[in-house]
Motif scaffolding. Structure first.
Motif, mmCIF file in Angstrom:
data_model
loop_
_atom_site.group_PDB
_atom_site.id
_atom_site.type_symbol
_atom_site.label_atom_id
_atom_site.label_comp_id
_atom_site.label_asym_id
_atom_site.label_seq_id
_atom_site.Cartn_x
_atom_site.Cartn_y
_atom_site.Cartn_z
ATOM 1 N N SER A 128 0.837 -1.204 0.000
ATOM 2 C CA SER A 128 0.000 0.000 0.000
ATOM 3 C C SER A 128 0.871 1.253 0.000
ATOM 4 C CB SER A 128 -0.934 -0.003 1.213
ATOM 5 O OG SER A 128 -0.190 -0.083 2.423
ATOM 6 N N GLU A 129 1.990 1.207 0.715
ATOM 7 C CA GLU A 129 2.893 2.364 0.727
ATOM 8 C C GLU A 129 3.526 2.556 -0.643
ATOM 9 O OE1 GLU A 129 6.590 4.252 3.345
ATOM 10 O OE2 GLU A 129 5.970 2.169 3.652
ATOM 11 N N GLY A 130 3.867 1.448 -1.293
ATOM 12 C CA GLY A 130 4.414 1.551 -2.640
ATOM 13 C C GLY A 130 3.413 2.151 -3.611
ATOM 14 N N GLU A 131 2.150 1.723 -3.503
ATOM 15 C CA GLU A 131 1.105 2.268 -4.373
ATOM 16 C C GLU A 131 0.924 3.766 -4.152
ATOM 17 O OE1 GLU A 131 -2.349 -0.050 -3.594
ATOM 18 O OE2 GLU A 131 -1.824 -1.598 -5.077
ATOM 19 N N GLY A 132 1.141 4.204 -2.927
ATOM 20 C CA GLY A 132 0.970 5.624 -2.630
ATOM 21 C C GLY A 132 2.115 6.498 -3.103
ATOM 22 N N ASN A 133 3.197 5.858 -3.576
ATOM 23 C CA ASN A 133 4.373 6.626 -4.015
ATOM 24 C C ASN A 133 4.798 6.275 -5.431
ATOM 25 O OD1 ASN A 133 5.465 8.157 -1.459
ATOM 26 N ND2 ASN A 133 4.917 6.108 -0.730
ATOM 27 N N MET A 134 3.837 5.832 -6.258
ATOM 28 C CA MET A 134 4.165 5.386 -7.611
ATOM 29 C C MET A 134 4.676 6.534 -8.478
ATOM 30 S SD MET A 134 1.044 2.715 -8.389
ATOM 31 C CE MET A 134 1.673 2.213 -10.012
ATOM 32 N N VAL A 135 5.560 6.171 -9.399
ATOM 33 C CA VAL A 135 6.028 7.124 -10.400
ATOM 34 C C VAL A 135 4.878 7.401 -11.361
ATOM 35 C CG1 VAL A 135 7.673 7.486 -12.285
ATOM 36 C CG2 VAL A 135 8.402 6.308 -10.201
ATOM 37 N N SER A 136 4.701 8.663 -11.729
ATOM 38 C CA SER A 136 3.611 9.003 -12.639
ATOM 39 C C SER A 136 4.122 9.875 -13.778
ATOM 40 C CB SER A 136 2.488 9.718 -11.889
ATOM 41 O OG SER A 136 2.960 10.936 -11.337
ATOM 42 N N GLU A 137 3.357 9.872 -14.838
ATOM 43 C CA GLU A 137 3.674 10.694 -16.009
ATOM 44 C C GLU A 137 2.364 11.234 -16.565
ATOM 45 O OE1 GLU A 137 5.090 9.280 -20.198
ATOM 46 O OE2 GLU A 137 6.886 9.583 -18.959
ATOM 47 N N ASP A 138 2.284 12.551 -16.703
ATOM 48 C CA ASP A 138 1.046 13.192 -17.168
ATOM 49 C C ASP A 138 -0.148 12.785 -16.309
ATOM 50 O OD1 ASP A 138 2.464 14.398 -19.244
ATOM 51 O OD2 ASP A 138 2.148 12.678 -20.570
ATOM 52 N N GLY A 139 0.100 12.660 -14.997
ATOM 53 C CA GLY A 139 -0.966 12.341 -14.056
ATOM 54 C C GLY A 139 -1.349 10.878 -13.998
ATOM 55 N N LYS A 140 -0.650 10.029 -14.761
ATOM 56 C CA LYS A 140 -0.981 8.608 -14.788
ATOM 57 C C LYS A 140 0.120 7.805 -14.112
ATOM 58 C CE LYS A 140 -1.985 4.772 -17.938
ATOM 59 N NZ LYS A 140 -2.072 4.343 -19.359
ATOM 60 N N ALA A 141 -0.259 6.946 -13.167
ATOM 61 C CA ALA A 141 0.711 6.097 -12.472
ATOM 62 C C ALA A 141 1.299 5.079 -13.436
ATOM 63 C CB ALA A 141 0.049 5.390 -11.298
ATOM 64 N N LEU A 142 2.630 4.878 -13.346
ATOM 65 C CA LEU A 142 3.342 3.958 -14.231
ATOM 66 C C LEU A 142 3.621 2.646 -13.506
ATOM 67 C CD1 LEU A 142 5.912 6.440 -15.834
ATOM 68 C CD2 LEU A 142 3.686 5.699 -16.730
ATOM 69 N N GLU A 143 3.408 1.545 -14.200
ATOM 70 C CA GLU A 143 3.600 0.225 -13.614
ATOM 71 C C GLU A 143 5.068 -0.009 -13.282
ATOM 72 O OE1 GLU A 143 1.712 -4.026 -14.597
ATOM 73 O OE2 GLU A 143 3.149 -3.362 -16.131
ATOM 74 N N CYS A 144 5.320 -0.541 -12.100
ATOM 75 C CA CYS A 144 6.669 -0.906 -11.677
ATOM 76 C C CYS A 144 6.944 -2.349 -12.091
ATOM 77 C CB CYS A 144 6.811 -0.758 -10.169
ATOM 78 S SG CYS A 144 8.417 -1.252 -9.514
ATOM 79 N N THR A 145 8.055 -2.570 -12.784
ATOM 80 C CA THR A 145 8.399 -3.907 -13.269
ATOM 81 C C THR A 145 9.847 -4.243 -12.939
ATOM 82 O OG1 THR A 145 9.090 -3.064 -15.442
ATOM 83 C CG2 THR A 145 6.771 -3.741 -15.208
ATOM 84 N N VAL A 146 10.135 -5.540 -12.928
ATOM 85 C CA VAL A 146 11.494 -6.052 -12.767
ATOM 86 C C VAL A 146 11.777 -7.032 -13.903
ATOM 87 C CG1 VAL A 146 13.015 -7.512 -11.357
ATOM 88 C CG2 VAL A 146 11.630 -5.748 -10.271
ATOM 89 N N SER A 147 12.986 -6.944 -14.465
ATOM 90 C CA SER A 147 13.384 -7.841 -15.551
ATOM 91 C C SER A 147 14.498 -8.766 -15.086
ATOM 92 C CB SER A 147 13.860 -7.029 -16.769
ATOM 93 O OG SER A 147 12.796 -6.257 -17.303
ATOM 94 N N LEU A 148 14.418 -10.017 -15.517
ATOM 95 C CA LEU A 148 15.399 -11.023 -15.131
ATOM 96 C C LEU A 148 15.646 -11.979 -16.285
ATOM 97 C CD1 LEU A 148 13.684 -13.834 -13.100
ATOM 98 C CD2 LEU A 148 12.404 -11.799 -13.740
ATOM 99 N N ARG A 149 16.747 -12.713 -16.174
ATOM 100 C CA ARG A 149 17.090 -13.687 -17.215
ATOM 101 C C ARG A 149 17.704 -14.916 -16.555
ATOM 102 N NH1 ARG A 149 21.061 -11.080 -20.006
ATOM 103 N NH2 ARG A 149 19.516 -10.022 -21.294
#
Length: 425
Positions: A128-149
């Protein structure tokens, strides 16, 4: 082999093996710190069975400072034979100095989904704390992702790689002249002497005929000349040395990669180990500094400095140097931090099977490598060389072949050859 740190816990009993994952990067990490400042993200990861029982120790990536787009390139071996129902778990945290680290979110992925060689990008389930501090662009929250191989199981247990120390820098010049103002500058570039040292190494390896030397020098020179990958410290003097000393080497046809792991060890003071550029700005600075030195010294009457520097430039992948990659100016590297970097470096050499890779870096870091990992086998074989490696530095623009045995719990450097007239001092 230590690689990135772990927390000891009671584990479900499982057969040992290899399960190798490289944690590549994340996007849009929530800003968890005060005043909307960017997080210092890292991952804690493990594998559990279908009932939630933990099968491996927790393995950590390195943390990255003040970024919403951390690049870790942290490769880890969970050392088990996985089952189809196993789950790889990663918790994303913001590292805090004076309080508990903040949990940002979690990913869970079936190990059966992780095909070797395939990069997978997964969304983070945020707290919930992470959701409250999301990165946004033009007022829209951007999905946080992780990439692995996932990487293949390592096969080769004895690996030879090459180290090249940078040429003389303007810090060396300032020390000789007792020029205090120049000494306290950061990230010194090569001076003209250093450029010429790197160029001389370039001429020597090109002129050398491996057939003129006995083994193991012959086979090591052949491996050097057929290398397919070059990795440099992000510090300007190291990148410039890589470009000049390996000019026209076929490995540079694939470009040059940077790794913060092999940056110089920072002692108290240590201004010259502090960077001031990240990402693709590193390449710009490297070219500009080299052009200035060429123009000042009028090295070539046919080309201006910018064009002459341009001859040496190749595409540079900044790798994990996309955010602040240096130790802070008012800090120093503790012995334990240097050892952790060395463990991570050698762990990567083994798990990526970096046989024949050329690494361009620094005297103190390479000396620490010898002090920590040369052992009884090399001491018995060549006591004089063993003692020199543990007390001396590689000469400017010097090159050495380093052979490491990874068949035991801790890697051991079992052979070092000084190539192309390289000396220790």
């Amino acid at each position: 082999m230590g690689c990135g740190g772990s927390k000891e816990k009671a584990l479900v009993d499982r057969a040992q093996g290899h399960f190798v994952i490289e944690w590549l990067h994340a996007e849009n990490v929530p800003r968890m710190d005060s005043f909307d400042s960017e997080s210092d993200p890292f991952l804690i990861t493990w594998i559990e069975d279908k009932d939630g029982g933990q099968c491996t120790q927790e393995l950590l990536t390195q943390s990255r400072r003040s970024t919403v787009k951390p690049v870790w390139n942290s490769i880890r071996d969970y050392k088990i034979l996985t089952r189809e129902t196993d789950v790889l778990v990663a918790e994303l945290y913001d590292k805090d100095t004076y309080s508990a680290d903040d949990l940002i979110g979690t990913i869970r992925v079936d190990t059966a989904r992780l095909d070797q060689g395939t990069t997978l990008t997964l969304p983070i389930e945020l707290t919930s704390e992470g959701e409250g501090n999301m990165v946004s662009e033009d007022g829209k929250a951007l999905e946080c992702t992780v990439s692995l191989r996932r990487h293949p199981e390592p096969e080769r247990q004895t690996i030879t790689y090459f180290v090249i120390r940078h040429g003389e820098s303007k810090w060396n010049e300032a020390m000789a002249d007792v020029a205090v103002t120049a000494m306290i500058d950061t990230d010194h570039e090569l001076n003209i002497v250093g450029i010429k040292q790197a160029s001389a190494l370039n001429a020597r390896w090109k002129a050398a005929n491996p057939e003129d030397f006995p083994d193991p020098i012959k086979s090591q020179m052949e491996l050097f000349q057929s290398a397919t990958k070059v990795v440099s410290s992000p510090l300007t003097r190291a990148v410039q040395t890589a470009l000049v000393s390996l000019w026209e080497h076929p490995a540079l046809d694939r470009g040059l990669s940077l790794s913060r792991l092999i940056r110089e060890q920072k002692n108290a003071g240590g201004f010259d180990t502090v960077g001031d550029k990240c990402g693709h700005d590193i390449s710009v600075k490297v070219a500009e500094c080299m052009a200035e030195e060429f123009a000042k010294e009028k090295v070539s009457g046919d080309l201006d400095g910018k064009k002459q520097a341009g001859q040496y430039m190749v595409p540079i992948d900044p790798g994990d140097a996309c955010s602040d990659w240096w130790t802070k100016l008012n800090d120093k590297d503790a012995a334990s931090q240097v050892k952790q970097r060395l463990d991570d470096f050698l762990g990567g050499v083994y798990l990526r099977q970096e046989h024949g890779t050329i690494f361009v870096g620094h005297s103190l870091f390479f000396k620490a490598m010898m002090q920590h990992f040369t052992g009884a086998k090399l001491e018995t074989k060549n006591k004089k060389l063993y003692d020199s490696l543990n007390s001396c530095k590689l000469a400017n623009a010097g090159c050495a072949a380093v052979t490491v045995d990874f068949s035991h719990s801790e890697p051991e450097i079992v052979d070092v050859s000084l190539l192309y007239d390289t000396t220790l001092h």
